[in-house]
Design a protein around this motif. Structure first.
Motif, PDB file in Angstrom:
ATOM      1  N   SER A   1       9.811  -3.331   2.237  1.00  0.00           N
ATOM      2  CA  SER A   1       9.532  -2.956   3.627  1.00  0.00           C
ATOM      3  C   SER A   1      10.254  -1.674   4.015  1.00  0.00           C
ATOM      4  O   SER A   1      11.441  -1.501   3.729  1.00  0.00           O
ATOM      5  CB  SER A   1      10.005  -4.069   4.573  1.00  0.00           C
TER       6      SER A   1
ATOM      7  N   MET B   1      13.911  -5.262  -1.802  1.00  0.00           N
ATOM      8  CA  MET B   1      14.172  -3.865  -2.191  1.00  0.00           C
ATOM      9  C   MET B   1      14.013  -2.894  -1.025  1.00  0.00           C
ATOM     10  O   MET B   1      14.364  -1.724  -1.145  1.00  0.00           O
ATOM     11  CB  MET B   1      13.244  -3.450  -3.340  1.00  0.00           C
TER      12      MET B   1
ATOM     13  N   MET C   1      17.262   0.170  -7.222  1.00  0.00           N
ATOM     14  CA  MET C   1      16.620   0.815  -8.373  1.00  0.00           C
ATOM     15  C   MET C   1      16.436  -0.164  -9.541  1.00  0.00           C
ATOM     16  O   MET C   1      15.714  -1.132  -9.395  1.00  0.00           O
ATOM     17  CB  MET C   1      17.390   2.075  -8.800  1.00  0.00           C
TER      18      MET C   1
ATOM     19  N   SER D   1      -0.980  -5.992   3.313  1.00  0.00           N
ATOM     20  CA  SER D   1      -0.869  -4.775   4.136  1.00  0.00           C
ATOM     21  C   SER D   1      -1.584  -5.045   5.458  1.00  0.00           C
ATOM     22  O   SER D   1      -2.374  -5.984   5.565  1.00  0.00           O
ATOM     23  CB  SER D   1      -1.537  -3.607   3.406  1.00  0.00           C
ATOM     24  N   ARG D   2      -1.324  -4.168   6.433  1.00  0.00           N
ATOM     25  CA  ARG D   2      -2.057  -4.289   7.702  1.00  0.00           C
ATOM     26  C   ARG D   2      -3.417  -3.626   7.589  1.00  0.00           C
ATOM     27  O   ARG D   2      -4.240  -3.767   8.475  1.00  0.00           O
ATOM     28  CB  ARG D   2      -1.269  -3.585   8.824  1.00  0.00           C
TER      29      ARG D   2
ATOM     30  N   SER E   1      10.022   1.430   9.308  1.00  0.00           N
ATOM     31  CA  SER E   1       9.045   1.236  10.389  1.00  0.00           C
ATOM     32  C   SER E   1       8.599  -0.220  10.505  1.00  0.00           C
ATOM     33  O   SER E   1       8.019  -0.614  11.512  1.00  0.00           O
ATOM     34  CB  SER E   1       7.829   2.144  10.157  1.00  0.00           C
TER      35      SER E   1
ATOM     36  N   THR F   1       0.803  -1.223   0.000  1.00  0.00           N
ATOM     37  CA  THR F   1       0.000   0.000   0.000  1.00  0.00           C
ATOM     38  C   THR F   1       0.838   1.275   0.000  1.00  0.00           C
ATOM     39  O   THR F   1       0.286   2.368  -0.087  1.00  0.00           O
ATOM     40  CB  THR F   1      -0.933   0.017   1.230  1.00  0.00           C
ATOM     41  N   GLY F   2       2.169   1.162   0.109  1.00  0.00           N
ATOM     42  CA  GLY F   2       3.019   2.353   0.086  1.00  0.00           C
ATOM     43  C   GLY F   2       3.236   2.832  -1.339  1.00  0.00           C
ATOM     44  O   GLY F   2       2.672   2.285  -2.297  1.00  0.00           O
ATOM     45  N   GLY F   3       4.067   3.868  -1.480  1.00  0.00           N
ATOM     46  CA  GLY F   3       4.326   4.441  -2.791  1.00  0.00           C
ATOM     47  C   GLY F   3       4.913   3.415  -3.755  1.00  0.00           C
ATOM     48  O   GLY F   3       4.381   3.198  -4.856  1.00  0.00           O
ATOM     49  N   PHE F   4       5.994   2.774  -3.349  1.00  0.00           N
ATOM     50  CA  PHE F   4       6.659   1.835  -4.249  1.00  0.00           C
ATOM     51  C   PHE F   4       5.974   0.465  -4.264  1.00  0.00           C
ATOM     52  O   PHE F   4       5.948  -0.203  -5.295  1.00  0.00           O
ATOM     53  CB  PHE F   4       8.144   1.710  -3.873  1.00  0.00           C
TER      54      PHE F   4
ATOM     55  N   MET G   1      14.822  -1.070   2.403  1.00  0.00           N
ATOM     56  CA  MET G   1      16.103  -0.751   3.047  1.00  0.00           C
ATOM     57  C   MET G   1      15.985  -0.990   4.550  1.00  0.00           C
ATOM     58  O   MET G   1      16.061  -0.054   5.340  1.00  0.00           O
ATOM     59  CB  MET G   1      16.480   0.709   2.778  1.00  0.00           C
TER      60      MET G   1
ATOM     61  N   LYS H   1      18.159  -5.487  -4.720  1.00  0.00           N
ATOM     62  CA  LYS H   1      18.180  -4.690  -5.950  1.00  0.00           C
ATOM     63  C   LYS H   1      18.062  -3.212  -5.625  1.00  0.00           C
ATOM     64  O   LYS H   1      17.111  -2.793  -4.951  1.00  0.00           O
ATOM     65  CB  LYS H   1      17.018  -5.092  -6.869  1.00  0.00           C
TER      66      LYS H   1
HETATM   67  N1  NAP Z   1      15.718  -0.732  -3.532  1.00  0.00           N
HETATM   68  C1  NAP Z   1      15.490   0.472  -4.009  1.00  0.00           C
HETATM   69  O1  NAP Z   1      16.107   0.913  -4.998  1.00  0.00           O
HETATM   70  C2  NAP Z   1      14.449   1.323  -3.369  1.00  0.00           C
HETATM   71  C3  NAP Z   1      13.922   2.441  -4.047  1.00  0.00           C
HETATM   72  C4  NAP Z   1      12.917   3.190  -3.422  1.00  0.00           C
HETATM   73  C5  NAP Z   1      12.482   2.858  -2.146  1.00  0.00           C
HETATM   74  N2  NAP Z   1      13.038   1.776  -1.515  1.00  0.00           N
HETATM   75  C6  NAP Z   1      12.600   1.369  -0.184  1.00  0.00           C
HETATM   76  O2  NAP Z   1      11.290   0.875  -0.263  1.00  0.00           O
HETATM   77  C7  NAP Z   1      10.700   0.938   1.019  1.00  0.00           C
HETATM   78  C8  NAP Z   1       9.272   1.462   0.904  1.00  0.00           C
HETATM   79  O3  NAP Z   1       9.297   2.812   0.496  1.00  0.00           O
HETATM   80  P1  NAP Z   1       7.959   3.608   0.236  1.00  0.00           P
HETATM   81  O4  NAP Z   1       8.319   5.013  -0.117  1.00  0.00           O
HETATM   82  O5  NAP Z   1       7.082   2.853  -0.689  1.00  0.00           O
HETATM   83  O6  NAP Z   1       7.297   3.595   1.684  1.00  0.00           O
HETATM   84  P2  NAP Z   1       5.858   4.134   2.129  1.00  0.00           P
HETATM   85  O7  NAP Z   1       5.178   4.775   0.980  1.00  0.00           O
HETATM   86  O8  NAP Z   1       6.054   4.926   3.360  1.00  0.00           O
HETATM   87  O9  NAP Z   1       5.057   2.799   2.451  1.00  0.00           O
HETATM   88  C9  NAP Z   1       5.257   2.121   3.596  1.00  0.00           C
HETATM   89  C10 NAP Z   1       4.514   0.777   3.513  1.00  0.00           C
HETATM   90  O10 NAP Z   1       4.952   0.002   4.613  1.00  0.00           O
HETATM   91  C11 NAP Z   1       3.836  -0.467   5.344  1.00  0.00           C
HETATM   92  N3  NAP Z   1       4.197  -0.451   6.764  1.00  0.00           N
HETATM   93  C12 NAP Z   1       4.529   0.644   7.514  1.00  0.00           C
HETATM   94  N4  NAP Z   1       4.846   0.250   8.756  1.00  0.00           N
HETATM   95  C13 NAP Z   1       4.698  -1.109   8.801  1.00  0.00           C
HETATM   96  C14 NAP Z   1       4.870  -2.091   9.801  1.00  0.00           C
HETATM   97  N5  NAP Z   1       5.260  -1.749  11.040  1.00  0.00           N
HETATM   98  N6  NAP Z   1       4.619  -3.376   9.496  1.00  0.00           N
HETATM   99  C15 NAP Z   1       4.219  -3.747   8.253  1.00  0.00           C
HETATM  100  N7  NAP Z   1       4.055  -2.849   7.264  1.00  0.00           N
HETATM  101  C16 NAP Z   1       4.291  -1.551   7.516  1.00  0.00           C
HETATM  102  C17 NAP Z   1       2.675   0.438   4.986  1.00  0.00           C
HETATM  103  O11 NAP Z   1       1.547  -0.392   4.906  1.00  0.00           O
HETATM  104  P3  NAP Z   1       0.208  -0.343   5.810  1.00  0.00           P
HETATM  105  O12 NAP Z   1       0.290   0.879   6.682  1.00  0.00           O
HETATM  106  O13 NAP Z   1      -0.888  -0.287   4.796  1.00  0.00           O
HETATM  107  O14 NAP Z   1       0.256  -1.644   6.521  1.00  0.00           O
HETATM  108  C18 NAP Z   1       3.041   0.870   3.551  1.00  0.00           C
HETATM  109  O15 NAP Z   1       2.557  -0.072   2.620  1.00  0.00           O
HETATM  110  C19 NAP Z   1      11.647   1.809   1.874  1.00  0.00           C
HETATM  111  O16 NAP Z   1      12.448   0.953   2.665  1.00  0.00           O
HETATM  112  C20 NAP Z   1      12.520   2.487   0.832  1.00  0.00           C
HETATM  113  O17 NAP Z   1      13.793   2.826   1.334  1.00  0.00           O
HETATM  114  C21 NAP Z   1      13.999   1.017  -2.109  1.00  0.00           C
END
Ligand code: NAP
Length: 371
Positions: free
Chosen positions: A265, A291, A315, A214-215, A268, A192-195, A293, A313
């Protein structure tokens, strides 16, 4: 080759983390061999821009710096070694910069210096500034041509809509890396998050069946509705996480054979057991793209006894971008509001834009800046 460029342009400059951003006039960059100057039409915002640039996330980058991430813009000048890029051409500006003599040294322009000596040097000395500006100087290879006639006039995407690529490309990089095949079942978590939600849309476009986790049941329902509206008949199921490891495993396993996992993930979720639960549902020789962090716990016995593969991975690769744009141009993604609904801000209103980006998260939602 260049259009007439103004001597100065406006940009969002972070003098230092303590001083914060100032919107001000700065000299317009000049093209040199191997580079292009792009006039920005839409610059993408990350939900955690505030935390990146106020130092909370501890991302490492030099200052002063013009902030920003990926963008869409037009080539207004380029070095004489450009062979394909034309003046006026609409391009996707990729923020992933790779050293030309060592592509493994990579970093995210104006976001993170990548951590190696080589990538830090390149960011500090050459390609530093980001796209929260009227003009940006970027490596030629970071300008990916877009077929404007097909995408905008033909399929009806606006330039702002195209900024959603910056979200969709990230999970596409992970899913291509684990070789997701049409017809396979992939669990996307959290979805449900951005990515994560972008990952659901991408996996559907790749022909997979998706189990989205998702929760939050309400957000999952919204995700499913968005996906089904854009892609009628899409194979999407949802599971609401309970935090009970065995119950979550059973809920996912009820859908049968699981071929792959895409994990995004956030920090948080460091203590969440959802990844452990899903890994226990993977079939023998199943694959997982990590993916997120964050340090996650993985059940070693299951991993070894089922020959599971895990790949980290960062990006995506340049070829992934080209492949993705092919898919977009072939009409494999939804259009209009079934694709994305952006909220746009001027650079002067950057504070409001950053605040909105922190809240306006999830499927089909994105904040852009229009300098
Ligand atoms: N590998 C890469 O190149 C790359 C690139 C971009 C981002 N990322 C990483 O991708 C991750 C997600 O980024 P984002 O911007 O999409 O985050 P985001 O928009 O803040 O989304 C967070 C997600 O995590 C869930 N969540 C939050 N707390 C949680 C918990 N305690 N237990 C279970 N689920 C939880 C939320 O779901 P619900 O509240 O609905 O449960 C939501 O789906 C980050 O770690 C970021 O660093 C990696």
């Amino acid at each position: 080759m260049a259009f007439n460029l103004p001597s100065q342009h406006r940009a969002l400059v972070l003098e230092s983390i303590e001083a914060g951003f100032q919107f001000k006039s700065v000299p317009t960059p000049h093209p040199s061999e191997g580079s292009a100057i792009v006039r920005i039409e839409a610059s993408g915002a990350l939900s955690y821009f505030r935390e990146i640039y106020n130092g909370m996330l501890g991302y490492s980058f030099p200052t002063p710096i013009v902030g920003g991430y990926c963008a869409i813009g037009r080539i207004v000048a380029h070095g004489s070694d450009a062979t394909v890029l034309q003046l006026g051409q609409l391009v996707f500006v990729d923020c992933v910069i790779r050293a030309r003599d060592d592509p493994s040294a990579l970093y995210l322009s104006a976001i993170h210096d990548g951590g190696s000596e080589a990538s830090k040097k390149l960011m500090r000395e050459v390609w530093r500034d980001g796209t929260l500006a009227e003009f940006v100087k970027v490596p030629l290879e970071n300008c990916i041509p877009l077929d404007e006639a097909r995408l905008c006039q033909g399929l009806g995407y606006s330039v702002q809509d195209l900024m959603y690529l910056s979200y969709l490309l990230v999970p596409f990089g992970g899913l291509r890396d684990i070789k997701l095949e049409p017809g396979e079942t992939v669990v996307v978590c959290p979805a449900t998050g951005g990515f994560g939600s972008a990952g659901v849309m991408v996996a559907i476009a790749m022909g997979a069946r998706v189990i989205a986790l998702s929760r939050n049941e309400t957000k999952l329902a919204k995700l499913k509705e968005h996906v089904r509206r854009g892609t009628p008949g899409a194979n999407i199921e949802t599971v609401t996480l309970t935090g009970d490891e065995s119950a979550d495993t059973a809920a996912v396993a009820a859908f049968g054979k699981i071929d792959a996992i895409l994990d995004l993930s956030p920090h948080s979720a460091a203590k969440s057991t959802h990844l452990k639960s899903i890994v226990n549902t993977l079939r023998p020789n199943g694959r997982c793209s990590l993916m997120g962090m964050v340090d996650v716990a993985i059940p070693a016995w299951t991993v070894v006894s089922r020959n599971l593969s895990f790949r980290g991975k960062v990006m995506y690769e340049r070829n992934d971008i080209l492949q993705f744009i092919n898919m977009l141009e072939r009409g494999m993604f939804p259009r209009g509001e079934n694709f994305v609904t952006t909220k746009a801000f001027s650079l002067e209103n950057w504070k409001e834009g950053f605040a909105t980006a922190a809240e306006y998260i999830g499927v089909g939602q994105m904040v852009v800046f229009t300098p």
